[in-house]
Design a protein around this motif. Structure first.
Motif, PDB file in Angstrom:
ATOM      1  N   GLY A   1       3.276  -7.602   4.575  1.00 19.34           N
ATOM      2  CA  GLY A   1       3.327  -6.596   3.529  1.00 19.34           C
ATOM      3  C   GLY A   1       4.308  -5.524   3.945  1.00 19.34           C
ATOM      4  N   ALA A   2       4.286  -4.451   3.195  1.00 19.24           N
ATOM      5  CA  ALA A   2       5.160  -3.339   3.540  1.00 19.24           C
ATOM      6  C   ALA A   2       4.375  -2.059   3.324  1.00 19.24           C
ATOM      7  CB  ALA A   2       6.402  -3.359   2.652  1.00 19.24           C
ATOM      8  N   VAL A   3       4.692  -1.069   4.122  1.00 18.70           N
ATOM      9  CA  VAL A   3       4.044   0.235   3.908  1.00 18.70           C
ATOM     10  C   VAL A   3       5.124   1.282   3.650  1.00 18.70           C
ATOM     11  CG1 VAL A   3       1.985  -0.242   5.293  1.00 18.70           C
ATOM     12  CG2 VAL A   3       4.026   0.740   6.388  1.00 18.70           C
ATOM     13  N   GLY A   4       4.697   2.379   3.046  1.00 19.47           N
ATOM     14  CA  GLY A   4       5.653   3.434   2.709  1.00 19.47           C
ATOM     15  C   GLY A   4       6.256   4.056   3.957  1.00 19.47           C
ATOM     16  N   GLU A   5       7.529   4.416   3.826  1.00 16.99           N
ATOM     17  CA  GLU A   5       8.227   5.101   4.928  1.00 16.99           C
ATOM     18  C   GLU A   5       8.050   6.597   4.684  1.00 16.99           C
ATOM     19  OE1 GLU A   5      10.576   3.288   7.430  1.00 16.99           O
ATOM     20  OE2 GLU A   5       9.707   5.132   8.224  1.00 16.99           O
ATOM     21  N   GLY A   6       7.010   7.167   5.265  1.00 20.04           N
ATOM     22  CA  GLY A   6       6.703   8.579   5.029  1.00 20.04           C
ATOM     23  C   GLY A   6       7.769   9.483   5.630  1.00 20.04           C
ATOM     24  N   ASN A   7       7.959  10.640   5.024  1.00 24.97           N
ATOM     25  CA  ASN A   7       8.914  11.596   5.579  1.00 24.97           C
ATOM     26  C   ASN A   7       8.322  13.012   5.561  1.00 24.97           C
ATOM     27  OD1 ASN A   7       9.157  12.576   2.988  1.00 24.97           O
ATOM     28  ND2 ASN A   7      11.228  11.793   2.646  1.00 24.97           N
ATOM     29  N   ARG A   8       9.178  13.943   5.863  1.00 24.14           N
ATOM     30  CA  ARG A   8       8.781  15.353   5.973  1.00 24.14           C
ATOM     31  C   ARG A   8       8.083  15.869   4.717  1.00 24.14           C
ATOM     32  NH1 ARG A   8      10.717  19.335   9.406  1.00 24.14           N
ATOM     33  NH2 ARG A   8      11.772  17.718  10.580  1.00 24.14           N
TER      34      ARG A   8
ATOM     35  N   PRO B   1       0.835  -1.186   0.000  1.00 24.86           N
ATOM     36  CA  PRO B   1       0.000   0.000   0.000  1.00 24.86           C
ATOM     37  C   PRO B   1       0.880   1.250   0.000  1.00 24.86           C
ATOM     38  CG  PRO B   1      -0.138  -1.150   2.104  1.00 24.86           C
ATOM     39  CD  PRO B   1       0.788  -1.922   1.268  1.00 24.86           C
ATOM     40  N   LYS B   2       0.385   2.245  -0.638  1.00 27.77           N
ATOM     41  CA  LYS B   2       1.156   3.494  -0.693  1.00 27.77           C
ATOM     42  C   LYS B   2       0.597   4.463   0.352  1.00 27.77           C
ATOM     43  CE  LYS B   2       2.190   2.783  -5.531  1.00 27.77           C
ATOM     44  NZ  LYS B   2       1.254   1.653  -5.752  1.00 27.77           N
ATOM     45  N   LEU B   3       1.119   5.661   0.318  1.00 27.96           N
ATOM     46  CA  LEU B   3       0.522   6.694   1.166  1.00 27.96           C
ATOM     47  C   LEU B   3      -0.751   7.161   0.462  1.00 27.96           C
ATOM     48  CD1 LEU B   3       3.777   8.746   1.826  1.00 27.96           C
ATOM     49  CD2 LEU B   3       2.978   6.675   2.974  1.00 27.96           C
ATOM     50  N   TYR B   4      -1.578   7.856   1.174  1.00 29.92           N
ATOM     51  CA  TYR B   4      -2.835   8.302   0.591  1.00 29.92           C
ATOM     52  C   TYR B   4      -2.933   9.809   0.817  1.00 29.92           C
ATOM     53  CZ  TYR B   4      -7.864   8.226  -0.416  1.00 29.92           C
ATOM     54  OH  TYR B   4      -9.114   8.426  -0.953  1.00 29.92           O
TER      55      TYR B   4
ATOM     56  N   THR C   1       2.056   6.725   6.399  1.00 24.75           N
ATOM     57  CA  THR C   1       2.581   5.679   7.277  1.00 24.75           C
ATOM     58  C   THR C   1       4.067   5.934   7.561  1.00 24.75           C
ATOM     59  OG1 THR C   1       2.898   4.409   5.258  1.00 24.75           O
ATOM     60  CG2 THR C   1       1.012   3.834   6.615  1.00 24.75           C
ATOM     61  N   GLY C   2       4.561   5.248   8.571  1.00 27.33           N
ATOM     62  CA  GLY C   2       5.987   5.363   8.883  1.00 27.33           C
ATOM     63  C   GLY C   2       6.201   5.404  10.379  1.00 27.33           C
TER      64      GLY C   2
ATOM     65  N   ARG D   1       3.444   7.391  -3.860  1.00 26.94           N
ATOM     66  CA  ARG D   1       4.661   6.694  -3.419  1.00 26.94           C
ATOM     67  C   ARG D   1       5.373   7.566  -2.391  1.00 26.94           C
ATOM     68  NH1 ARG D   1       5.323   2.604  -6.764  1.00 26.94           N
ATOM     69  NH2 ARG D   1       4.565   2.961  -8.860  1.00 26.94           N
ATOM     70  N   PRO D   2       5.977   6.924  -1.380  1.00 28.46           N
ATOM     71  CA  PRO D   2       6.705   7.748  -0.401  1.00 28.46           C
ATOM     72  C   PRO D   2       7.898   8.422  -1.051  1.00 28.46           C
ATOM     73  CG  PRO D   2       7.112   5.404  -0.027  1.00 28.46           C
ATOM     74  CD  PRO D   2       6.057   5.490  -1.083  1.00 28.46           C
ATOM     75  N   ASP D   3       8.121   9.659  -0.665  1.00 30.01           N
ATOM     76  CA  ASP D   3       9.228  10.423  -1.235  1.00 30.01           C
ATOM     77  C   ASP D   3      10.568   9.736  -0.974  1.00 30.01           C
ATOM     78  OD1 ASP D   3      10.658  12.972  -2.056  1.00 30.01           O
ATOM     79  OD2 ASP D   3      11.292  12.767   0.046  1.00 30.01           O
TER      80      ASP D   3
END
Ligand code: NAI
Length: 794
Positions: A550-557, A522-525, A716-717, A532-534
């Motif tokens: 599964g894996a989730v996006g590593e969200g950032n600033r 899953p991506k970010l929403y 997410t992250g 897609r996470p930056d």
């Protein structure tokens, strides 16, 4: 000698000074010096710790009071704590009797209090006699009523405990009343620190409390400066702090209490607009301006200090204003015919002078009346600046003096953007004979109070308090009572009661059939779209059995920045009708119910608890609850004893960041996001760090439920670092954080940047229990009250 004929010629007033002898006698009875009022007694005076309190009108010493030290603050807090159980147990009626007695006592001694206030603060006797002291009595009467009704009207709630209150010098006794009356009504006990410039009426009030037999320790007064204030803020025995004063000190207090679990309300500065449309009655406007900025020498947190006037009538209004300013009377505040008294202290006078000088240097036109201020004492003349640029220092900074800065606008839209162009959001006045226009503008103003064709009206029945950097919390009315209440029977949250979510360990366990699972990442929403996470990184999510689910996006600033932007773009959600919001929430529930089995399995895989189905059923019900509330969380109409009513409107806070708990991966998310969305906020949600997949699956439900893009964004992250980043973001208006205490502390610290509202909790909730996991508490946290005073009736 002046002849009668000459008097008729000039219509000059003669002096009509109020006698100060009764106050001098009262001071004499105390030997001119005061200890602290703790546990129903005056502490012994230690001469080495006395400081002078001066009369601003003449610079002379009025009295000497004590600088409270650690032992004083500690003794006061201990006394308040010891008195708490009995005071609580007395019940609403008994407390109502005490509050009623205090109101009567204030009325009986109103003249002494008015004169003392004038001597101590420098404000005119006309104001202390006709405004401050009557409002003090009104506050105690009104809150006697809330004490009486507490058990029925606030069922399930009890007093917040020991309250520390720190107040400023601009309305010394009135601010005491605003703070003490609701606290005592709620069953709290109090330690109050008055401002160092103006402690006298608080000390006189302590004496009245003693006379009416208020039980020892229920009210304690500790005098001193900011150092004493700091000790009170830091004291561990204090459950709640209420502060009124500068935004600067409010920020210090926000930081000092971060992670302490103390309840906090802050009423801070302002730069309130006074908006005049070209169809306004300009003569009424002139009197309004007098009350807006020359009332109390402009030392009013909600002073209408920015005059925004529609271009076509600007020159005419300025001319009328100058004529009125020429006739204002400034001088001895004990003189009953004086409009403008003294500035509270030399340091404030210097501050005003410095800012006015800066205004001139920046090119604005300054005008002052032709008469001179008295040579002695702390006086500053009424001042009007025109040709002011909206970005000039004097247009942005709180001057806290009798200085009005005027700017013009052409359209209502321009008026609104100028009005909102400060970091503050305390109050606003709107003047127009066109009720459509005034009531169209009122909801667009970012502030806690709007006065239509009026200004600086206050009453105990109407809530008062700000948006944005003007603070949070309300004083007065039903909404103000919540600040001193907590759900009954709640424990003080102990340290470390919620586990930190450990980052998922690396896992090499293959899927049961030995083949690689079909990739499902899953991506970010963001803004209604998957993103897609930056960072280009993902984090694995493990099931209870150690399997990689599964894996989730590593969200950032950067992802958060995009999400905040998307949430702002969706601000129109606030204007969507309650009915339409309800429809969308019902639809979301319907779509979640349709996929209940799949979601339940997912939760079971994640947690291994086997209660996934119950969690989904609860989430569906919760969505129904907030769909139900979406068109029912009404405001109130306050009955104020002035020609009008105050409409208390529940408004969304704006863009809200939500860090979700781990205990219930989907239900926790829904329980927090739904009340925010139901009340018109837009959200950036950080799902449970440990079990994010339940929330990311949920965006599929959102997509099919007509939730407009940007209303709910999911990043997410690493929860704590994402939450901190959101808390630092100046375009985020509030943060809800449900995680470990250290994370809550970091969020509260970072929130001080723009004084955003926070709601943090580190004690896990029973999310499946509707009694504690949904309802009004959540709706209250999701909204802020705007009181709009409108003319109504005769
Ligand atoms: P202030 O915010 O320093 O003082 C308010 C109260 O806070 C006083 O009782 C003071 O002793 C206490 N205090 C000061 N430092 C503290 C600390 N670190 N911890 C706990 N308590 C502390 O306001 P000040 O210095 O008297 O006035 C400065 C400016 O603040 C004014 O020019 C005005 O712009 C603004 N102000 C705004 C007020 C409002 O009602 N919004 C009221 C008073 C001042």
């Amino acid at each position: 000698m002046t002849t009668v004929a000459e008097i008729f010629e000039t219509m000059e007033y003669g002096p009509a000074p109020e006698a100060d002898a009764p106050v001098r006698q009262w001071l004499q009875a105390h030997d001119g010096k005061f200890g602290q009022y703790v546990n129903g007694r005056w502490t012994d005076v230690d001469d080495a710790r006395l400081f002078d309190v001066q009369e601003p009108a003449n610079g002379k010493r009025l009295a000497r009071v004590s600088q409270g030290n650690e032992a004083d603050v500690d003794a006061a807090v201990q006394a308040a704590r010891a008195a708490l159980p009995k005071w609580k147990a007395l019940g609403g009626h008994a407390r109502a009797r005490y509050l009623y007695a205090l109101a009567r006592a204030v009325q009986k001694h109103s003249r002494l209090l008015a004169v003392l206030e004038t001597m101590d603060n420098g404000k005119s006797i006309r104001e202390t006699r006709d405004i401050d002291i009557p409002l003090v009595a009104r506050h105690f009467y009104h809150h006697a009523g809330w004490a009486q009704l507490l058990e029925s009207e606030f069922a399930g709630y009890e007093g917040a405990g020991v309250v520390g209150q720190i107040i400023p010098w601009n309305f010394p006794l009135l601010m005491l009343a605003w703070k003490v009356a609701p606290a005592l009504a709620a069953g709290c006990t109090v330690v109050l620190k008055p401002a160092e410039f103006t402690p006298m009426t608080a000390l006189a009030f302590a004496e009245l409390a003693h006379e009416v037999g208020l039980p020892n320790g229920v009210l304690n007064i500790v005098t001193g400066d900011g150092e004493t204030g700091k000790l009170l803020v830091a004291h561990e025995g204090v459950d709640k702090l209420a502060f009124t004063g500068s935004t600067e000190v409010g920020r210090i207090i926000r930081k000092a209490t971060a992670g302490s679990g103390k309840k906090l309300s802050l009423e801070l500065g302002g730069k309130s607009p006074f908006i005049v449309f070209d169809d306004a009655d300009l003569d009424s406007v002139v009197e309004g301006v007098v009350d807006a900025i020359w009332f109390n020498q402009g030392q009013v947190c909600c002073a209408g200090s920015r005059l925004l006037v529609q271009e076509g009538v600007a020159d005419r209004l300025y001319e009328k204003l100058r004529a009125r300013m020429e006739r204002l009377r400034l001088g001895n505040p004990l003189d009953k015919a004086v409009d403008i008294g003294a500035i509270v202290a030399p340091v404030q006078l210097e501050r005003i002078r410095g800012l006015v000088e800066q205004g001139r240097e920046e090119g604005a036109q300054m005008w002052q009346p032709s008469w001179a201020c008295p040579a002695e004492g702390c006086f500053y003349p009424p001042t009007l600046f025109t040709d002011v640029s909206p970005s000039a220092t004097i247009a942005q900074v709180e001057i806290f003096g009798p200085v009005l800065v005027a700017m013009t606008f052409r359209t209502p839209g321009e008026a609104v953007s100028l009005a909102n162009n400060t970091p503050y959001g305390l109050a606003a006045s709107v003047w127009s004979e066109n009720i459509n226009l005034a009531l169209d503008v009122a909801p667009k103003l970012k502030c806690g109070v709007v006065w239509v064709n009026s200004t600086n009206l206050f009453d105990a029945a109407a809530g008062f308090g700000g948006y944005r950097e003007s603070g949070f919390g309300r004083e007065g009315g039903r909404e103000g009572m919540w600040e001193y209440l907590k759900p009954a029977g709640t424990r003080d949250p102990g340290p470390g009661t919620r586990e930190s979510a450990a980052p998922s360990p690396e896992s090499r366990v293959p899927s049961p059939d030995g083949l690689p699972p079909i990739d499902r990442t899953p991506k970010l929403y963001v803004g209604g779209k998957q993103a897609r996470p930056d960072s280009g990184y993902s984090r694995r999510v493990l099931g209870a059995d150690g399997r990689v689910l599964g894996a989730v996006g590593e969200g950032n600033r950067k992802d958060l920045r995009n999400a905040v932007e998307a949430a702002h773009k969706a601000a129109g959600w606030a204007k969507t009708s309650g009915h339409a919001k309800a429809q969308i929430l019902y639809y979301t529930a319907e779509n979640l119910a349709a996929r209940a089995d799949e979601f339940a399995r997912r939760i079971d895989d994640l947690t291994g608890r086997g209660d996934g189905r119950a969690e989904i059923d609860a989430a569906v019900s919760r969505l129904f609850t907030y769909a139900a509330w979406a068109d029912k969380y009404d405001g109130l109409v306050h009955d104020v004893p002035i020609r009008g009513v105050a409409l208390a409107m529940n408004e969304p806070i704006g863009v809200v960041g939500v860090a979700c708990p781990d205990e219930a991966p989907l239900l926790g998310f829904v329980s927090l996001v739904a009340p925010l969305v139901a009340t018109g906020n837009t959200v950036i949600a950080i799902p449970s760090e440990k079990y994010p997949l339940a929330a990311t699956d949920f965006y599929g439900v959102l997509d099919t439920s007509d939730v407009p893009g940007g209303v709910i964004n999911i990043v997410t992250g690493e929860r704590d670092s994402l939450a901190k980043t959101l808390a630092e973001h100046d375009d985020v208006d509030a943060i809800w954080y449900f995680g470990p205490r250290e994370g809550a502390k970091a969020v509260e610290l970072a929130s001080a940047s723009n004084m955003k509202r926070t709601w943090t909790e580190w004690t896990p909730r029973a999310w499946r229990d509707a009694r504690v996991a949904e309802g009004r508490e959540f709706l209250r946290q999701a909204t802020q009250v705007k009181n709009v005073w409108i003319p109504y009736g005769e």
